[in-house]
Design a protein around this motif. Sequence first.
Motif, PDB file in Angstrom:
ATOM      1  N   HIS A  97       0.820  -1.212   0.000  1.00  0.00           N
ATOM      2  CA  HIS A  97       0.000   0.000   0.000  1.00  0.00           C
ATOM      3  C   HIS A  97       0.854   1.262   0.000  1.00  0.00           C
ATOM      4  O   HIS A  97       0.453   2.276  -0.570  1.00  0.00           O
ATOM      5  CB  HIS A  97      -0.959  -0.013   1.193  1.00  0.00           C
ATOM      6  CG  HIS A  97      -1.913  -1.168   1.141  1.00  0.00           C
ATOM      7  ND1 HIS A  97      -2.928  -1.264   0.221  1.00  0.00           N
ATOM      8  CD2 HIS A  97      -1.973  -2.302   1.877  1.00  0.00           C
ATOM      9  CE1 HIS A  97      -3.593  -2.399   0.407  1.00  0.00           C
ATOM     10  NE2 HIS A  97      -3.023  -3.041   1.391  1.00  0.00           N
ATOM     11  N   ILE A  98       2.013   1.193   0.630  1.00  0.00           N
ATOM     12  CA  ILE A  98       2.908   2.362   0.627  1.00  0.00           C
ATOM     13  C   ILE A  98       3.305   2.697  -0.805  1.00  0.00           C
ATOM     14  O   ILE A  98       3.255   3.852  -1.222  1.00  0.00           O
ATOM     15  CB  ILE A  98       4.152   2.108   1.506  1.00  0.00           C
ATOM     16  CG1 ILE A  98       3.751   2.156   2.976  1.00  0.00           C
ATOM     17  CG2 ILE A  98       5.258   3.120   1.207  1.00  0.00           C
ATOM     18  CD1 ILE A  98       4.836   1.713   3.931  1.00  0.00           C
ATOM     19  N   ARG A  99       3.705   1.682  -1.544  1.00  0.00           N
ATOM     20  CA  ARG A  99       4.141   1.924  -2.921  1.00  0.00           C
ATOM     21  C   ARG A  99       3.018   2.535  -3.761  1.00  0.00           C
ATOM     22  O   ARG A  99       3.263   3.375  -4.612  1.00  0.00           O
ATOM     23  CB  ARG A  99       4.648   0.631  -3.547  1.00  0.00           C
ATOM     24  CG  ARG A  99       5.380   0.929  -4.846  1.00  0.00           C
ATOM     25  CD  ARG A  99       6.062  -0.273  -5.429  1.00  0.00           C
ATOM     26  NE  ARG A  99       7.382  -0.454  -4.867  1.00  0.00           N
ATOM     27  CZ  ARG A  99       7.931  -1.638  -4.623  1.00  0.00           C
ATOM     28  NH1 ARG A  99       7.272  -2.737  -4.856  1.00  0.00           N
ATOM     29  NH2 ARG A  99       9.137  -1.720  -4.138  1.00  0.00           N
ATOM     30  N   ARG A 100       1.787   2.129  -3.491  1.00  0.00           N
ATOM     31  CA  ARG A 100       0.640   2.658  -4.247  1.00  0.00           C
ATOM     32  C   ARG A 100       0.223   4.048  -3.769  1.00  0.00           C
ATOM     33  O   ARG A 100      -0.495   4.739  -4.479  1.00  0.00           O
ATOM     34  CB  ARG A 100      -0.571   1.732  -4.086  1.00  0.00           C
ATOM     35  CG  ARG A 100      -0.416   0.410  -4.765  1.00  0.00           C
ATOM     36  CD  ARG A 100      -1.695  -0.398  -4.588  1.00  0.00           C
ATOM     37  NE  ARG A 100      -1.437  -1.786  -4.898  1.00  0.00           N
ATOM     38  CZ  ARG A 100      -1.959  -2.806  -4.234  1.00  0.00           C
ATOM     39  NH1 ARG A 100      -2.776  -2.614  -3.236  1.00  0.00           N
ATOM     40  NH2 ARG A 100      -1.676  -4.038  -4.585  1.00  0.00           N
ATOM     41  N   SER A 101       0.619   4.407  -2.556  1.00  0.00           N
ATOM     42  CA  SER A 101       0.094   5.624  -1.926  1.00  0.00           C
ATOM     43  C   SER A 101       1.002   6.835  -2.036  1.00  0.00           C
ATOM     44  O   SER A 101       0.647   7.900  -1.544  1.00  0.00           O
ATOM     45  CB  SER A 101      -0.159   5.364  -0.432  1.00  0.00           C
ATOM     46  OG  SER A 101      -1.067   4.325  -0.268  1.00  0.00           O
ATOM     47  N   THR A 102       2.177   6.677  -2.622  1.00  0.00           N
ATOM     48  CA  THR A 102       3.085   7.816  -2.671  1.00  0.00           C
ATOM     49  C   THR A 102       3.896   7.781  -3.953  1.00  0.00           C
ATOM     50  O   THR A 102       3.821   6.832  -4.727  1.00  0.00           O
ATOM     51  CB  THR A 102       3.983   7.872  -1.415  1.00  0.00           C
ATOM     52  OG1 THR A 102       4.620   9.150  -1.363  1.00  0.00           O
ATOM     53  CG2 THR A 102       5.008   6.755  -1.397  1.00  0.00           C
ATOM     54  N   ASP A 103       4.686   8.821  -4.145  1.00  0.00           N
ATOM     55  CA  ASP A 103       5.468   8.924  -5.381  1.00  0.00           C
ATOM     56  C   ASP A 103       6.923   8.529  -5.146  1.00  0.00           C
ATOM     57  O   ASP A 103       7.342   8.271  -4.012  1.00  0.00           O
ATOM     58  CB  ASP A 103       5.375  10.348  -5.958  1.00  0.00           C
ATOM     59  CG  ASP A 103       5.894  11.407  -4.996  1.00  0.00           C
ATOM     60  OD1 ASP A 103       6.646  11.073  -4.034  1.00  0.00           O
ATOM     61  OD2 ASP A 103       5.566  12.586  -5.202  1.00  0.00           O
ATOM     62  N   ALA A 104       7.686   8.504  -6.233  1.00  0.00           N
ATOM     63  CA  ALA A 104       9.085   8.071  -6.181  1.00  0.00           C
ATOM     64  C   ALA A 104       9.920   8.948  -5.252  1.00  0.00           C
ATOM     65  O   ALA A 104      10.824   8.452  -4.577  1.00  0.00           O
ATOM     66  CB  ALA A 104       9.680   8.066  -7.588  1.00  0.00           C
ATOM     67  N   THR A 105       9.610  10.238  -5.180  1.00  0.00           N
ATOM     68  CA  THR A 105      10.378  11.144  -4.311  1.00  0.00           C
ATOM     69  C   THR A 105      10.230  10.750  -2.845  1.00  0.00           C
ATOM     70  O   THR A 105      11.216  10.689  -2.107  1.00  0.00           O
ATOM     71  CB  THR A 105       9.920  12.608  -4.523  1.00  0.00           C
ATOM     72  OG1 THR A 105      10.093  12.924  -5.904  1.00  0.00           O
ATOM     73  CG2 THR A 105      10.711  13.563  -3.670  1.00  0.00           C
TER      74      THR A 105
END
Length: 196
Positions: free
Chosen positions: A134-142
């Motif tokens: 969910h973290i990967r889906r919830s934020t951007d690369a930065t």
Amino acid sequence: MSELHTPHAGDDQAKDDDVVSLLMRQHGDIRNLFDEVEAAKGEERRDAFRRLVRLLAVHETAEEEVVHPFARRALPGGEQVVKDRLAEEKAAKETLAALDDMDTDDPKFMPHLLKLRKDVQEHARAEERYEFTHIRRSTDATNLAAMAKAIKAAEAMAPTRPHPEVESGAANVALGPIAALMDRTKDTVRKAMGKD
């Protein structure tokens, strides 16, 4: 007896610019160290166990400072997800405390170690399922890179191999008690995240 080599995050020279990938690799490092402790005997087992304890302490502290706050804020039901992970961590820490008071040659050591391994593996699977994806889906690369930077700063506090200038487990332990290591890890993570 030949020296055991435990792979660890960074061996593959990856850039570590994604906190989820880095944490998944650390979970692999932890599994490898459990293998090393189980396979070793005598002083080698003591050394491997001390490295495992240090890595677990630093890894969990970094997750508490980086992953859990993000999960609370950003994930649906994040507060409950974090509450469940903290309960799992508490159970593992209790088993770890019992182990830490035991000599690695004690006949009770291996059954306790296997219980710890089971608890840690179940906890890691829950983190991977309920937080990491969910973290990967919830934020951007930065943001993934910023969180990875903080975890990398913490990782430097717990080498998975003996320090080159340290010849024994006793000397490795003398580098600092676990509570102090966790405090230093928190400070390092907060500084890396610009919160100092």
